[in-house]
Design a protein around this motif. Structure first.
Motif, short mmCIF file in Angstrom:
data_model
loop_
_atom_site.label_atom_id
_atom_site.label_comp_id
_atom_site.label_asym_id
_atom_site.label_seq_id
_atom_site.Cartn_x
_atom_site.Cartn_y
_atom_site.Cartn_z
N ALA A 162 0.83 -1.21 0.00
CA ALA A 162 0.00 0.00 0.00
C ALA A 162 0.86 1.25 0.00
O ALA A 162 0.58 2.22 -0.73
CB ALA A 162 -0.93 0.00 1.20
N VAL A 163 1.91 1.26 0.80
CA VAL A 163 2.81 2.42 0.85
C VAL A 163 3.46 2.66 -0.50
O VAL A 163 3.55 3.80 -0.98
CB VAL A 163 3.89 2.23 1.95
CG1 VAL A 163 4.97 3.30 1.82
CG2 VAL A 163 3.26 2.29 3.34
N ALA A 164 3.90 1.58 -1.15
CA ALA A 164 4.54 1.72 -2.46
C ALA A 164 3.56 2.28 -3.49
O ALA A 164 3.93 3.11 -4.33
CB ALA A 164 5.09 0.37 -2.91
N CYS A 165 2.30 1.83 -3.45
CA CYS A 165 1.28 2.37 -4.35
C CYS A 165 1.03 3.84 -4.06
O CYS A 165 0.95 4.67 -4.98
CB CYS A 165 -0.03 1.59 -4.20
SG CYS A 165 -0.02 -0.09 -4.85
N ALA A 166 0.89 4.17 -2.79
CA ALA A 166 0.60 5.55 -2.40
C ALA A 166 1.71 6.50 -2.82
O ALA A 166 1.44 7.64 -3.22
CB ALA A 166 0.39 5.62 -0.89
N ARG A 167 2.93 6.06 -2.74
CA ARG A 167 4.05 6.91 -3.16
C ARG A 167 3.98 7.23 -4.65
O ARG A 167 4.31 8.35 -5.07
CB ARG A 167 5.38 6.24 -2.82
CG ARG A 167 5.70 6.27 -1.33
CD ARG A 167 6.94 5.46 -1.00
NE ARG A 167 7.32 5.65 0.39
CZ ARG A 167 8.28 4.96 1.01
NH1 ARG A 167 8.95 4.02 0.34
NH2 ARG A 167 8.56 5.20 2.27
N LEU A 168 3.53 6.27 -5.44
CA LEU A 168 3.37 6.54 -6.88
C LEU A 168 2.26 7.56 -7.10
O LEU A 168 2.40 8.48 -7.91
CB LEU A 168 3.05 5.23 -7.62
CG LEU A 168 4.17 4.19 -7.68
CD1 LEU A 168 3.65 2.91 -8.32
CD2 LEU A 168 5.35 4.72 -8.48
N TRP A 169 1.17 7.40 -6.39
CA TRP A 169 0.05 8.33 -6.54
C TRP A 169 0.37 9.72 -5.98
O TRP A 169 -0.11 10.72 -6.50
CB TRP A 169 -1.18 7.78 -5.84
CG TRP A 169 -1.89 6.70 -6.60
CD1 TRP A 169 -2.17 6.68 -7.94
CD2 TRP A 169 -2.44 5.49 -6.07
NE1 TRP A 169 -2.84 5.54 -8.29
CE2 TRP A 169 -3.03 4.78 -7.17
CE3 TRP A 169 -2.49 4.93 -4.80
CZ2 TRP A 169 -3.66 3.55 -6.99
CZ3 TRP A 169 -3.12 3.70 -4.64
CH2 TRP A 169 -3.69 3.03 -5.72
N ALA A 170 1.19 9.78 -4.93
CA ALA A 170 1.51 11.07 -4.30
C ALA A 170 2.18 12.01 -5.29
O ALA A 170 1.94 13.23 -5.27
CB ALA A 170 2.41 10.85 -3.08
N GLY A 171 3.01 11.46 -6.15
CA GLY A 171 3.68 12.28 -7.15
C GLY A 171 2.75 12.83 -8.20
O GLY A 171 3.16 13.65 -9.03
N ARG A 172 1.49 12.38 -8.17
CA ARG A 172 0.49 12.85 -9.13
C ARG A 172 -0.51 13.81 -8.47
O ARG A 172 -1.62 14.00 -8.97
CB ARG A 172 -0.24 11.65 -9.75
CG ARG A 172 0.70 10.66 -10.43
CD ARG A 172 -0.05 9.46 -10.96
NE ARG A 172 0.86 8.45 -11.49
CZ ARG A 172 0.48 7.29 -12.03
NH1 ARG A 172 -0.81 7.00 -12.10
NH2 ARG A 172 1.37 6.43 -12.47
N ASN A 173 -0.12 14.35 -7.32
CA ASN A 173 -0.92 15.37 -6.64
C ASN A 173 -2.27 14.83 -6.18
O ASN A 173 -3.29 15.53 -6.23
CB ASN A 173 -1.12 16.58 -7.57
CG ASN A 173 -1.57 17.82 -6.80
OD1 ASN A 173 -1.16 18.03 -5.67
ND2 ASN A 173 -2.40 18.62 -7.43
#
Length: 246
Positions: free
Chosen positions: A14-25
């Motif tokens: 989940a953390v790894a997925c969230a980090r990808l999404w975080a870079g997309r604002n």
């Protein structure tokens, strides 16, 4: 910009997925049992560019807490574009075989609590008539094996629930993704003697999950080679399979 609910937000995947999404604002509503670790995850996502992050501490097996949690999520995000349910526990099969209480507890963690949360999320997405629900299951659910049939049975039920929910939600414009990871290098697999060639990293799995959500994939085996492996395992004749003791 997506509005994302993650239940089990402290898990490595989940953390790894969230980090990808975080870079997309993206905007996040994060749910997990460990409040202090959840705050650390939130701070990390803010530093990586998340538009906003709201946290909510909750034990997923406390069913009475589900409605309030989800009400707060909808209040914070207004609309849920992606809901990811990503938590679980790998029981020790031999220990569980000697304890009915532990067996039921592990099944609740890996199955019944997940399905309960799927129901809560599905009602909101159906009302919105948009959104994607992605649920972490496992390749272990594809066939009952002597070495982990308790965990496999739980995940088989989750996968079946996802398949039925996907058919139910289709006419509402909502998509359901079943995620079936193989061996992933996370705290859950720490200490297990696993072949290095089959052990994936959370970042690799996360990239495939995010892509599967975007593409509205029905079932994702990750890494992808597990689809072939499980095809072979599912098709081993029962007379031989029970003798292999896998």
């Amino acid at each position: 910009m997506k509005r994302i609910l993650i239940i089990g937000a402290n898990s490595a995947i989940a953390v790894a997925c969230a980090r990808l999404w975080a870079g997309r604002n993206c905007e996040f509503f994060l749910v997990a049992r460990n409040a202090s670790k959840l705050d650390q995850t939130a701070a990390d996502l803010r530093a990586r560019g998340a538009r906003s992050v709201t946290v909510h501490a909750m034990d997923a097996t406390e069913y009475g807490a589900h409605p309030a949690m989800f009400g707060h999520a909808v209040g914070a995000l207004k609309q849920i574009d992606v809901a990811l349910i990503s938590y679980g526990n790998l029981p020790v099969q031999k220990v569980s075989e000697h304890s009915t209480a532990l067996t039921l507890k592990e099944f609740e963690t890996n199955c019944t609590s997940v399905i309960a949360l799927m129901n809560v999320v599905a009602l909101q997405l159906e009302l919105q008539r948009t959104g994607t629900l992605a649920v972490l299951s496992s390749v272990a659910g594809d066939r009952g094996r002597a070495s982990n049939y308790l965990y496999g049975a739980a995940k088989a039920a989750v996968s079946t629930a996802c398949e039925g929910l996907r058919a139910r939600m289709y006419k509402a414009g909502v998509h359901v993704v079943t995620i079936k990871p193989g061996f992933v290098d996370t705290p859950m697999t720490k200490g297990l003697a696993l072949p290095a060639a089959l052990l994936a990293q959370p970042d690799q799995v996360a990239q495939q999950i995010v892509r599967a959500i975007e593409r509205k994939t029905n079932t994702l085996y990750t890494p992808h080679f597990w689809q072939l492996i499980m095809f072979i395992i599912r098709n081993i004749p029962q007379a031989l399979f029970k003798r292999l003791g896998l």
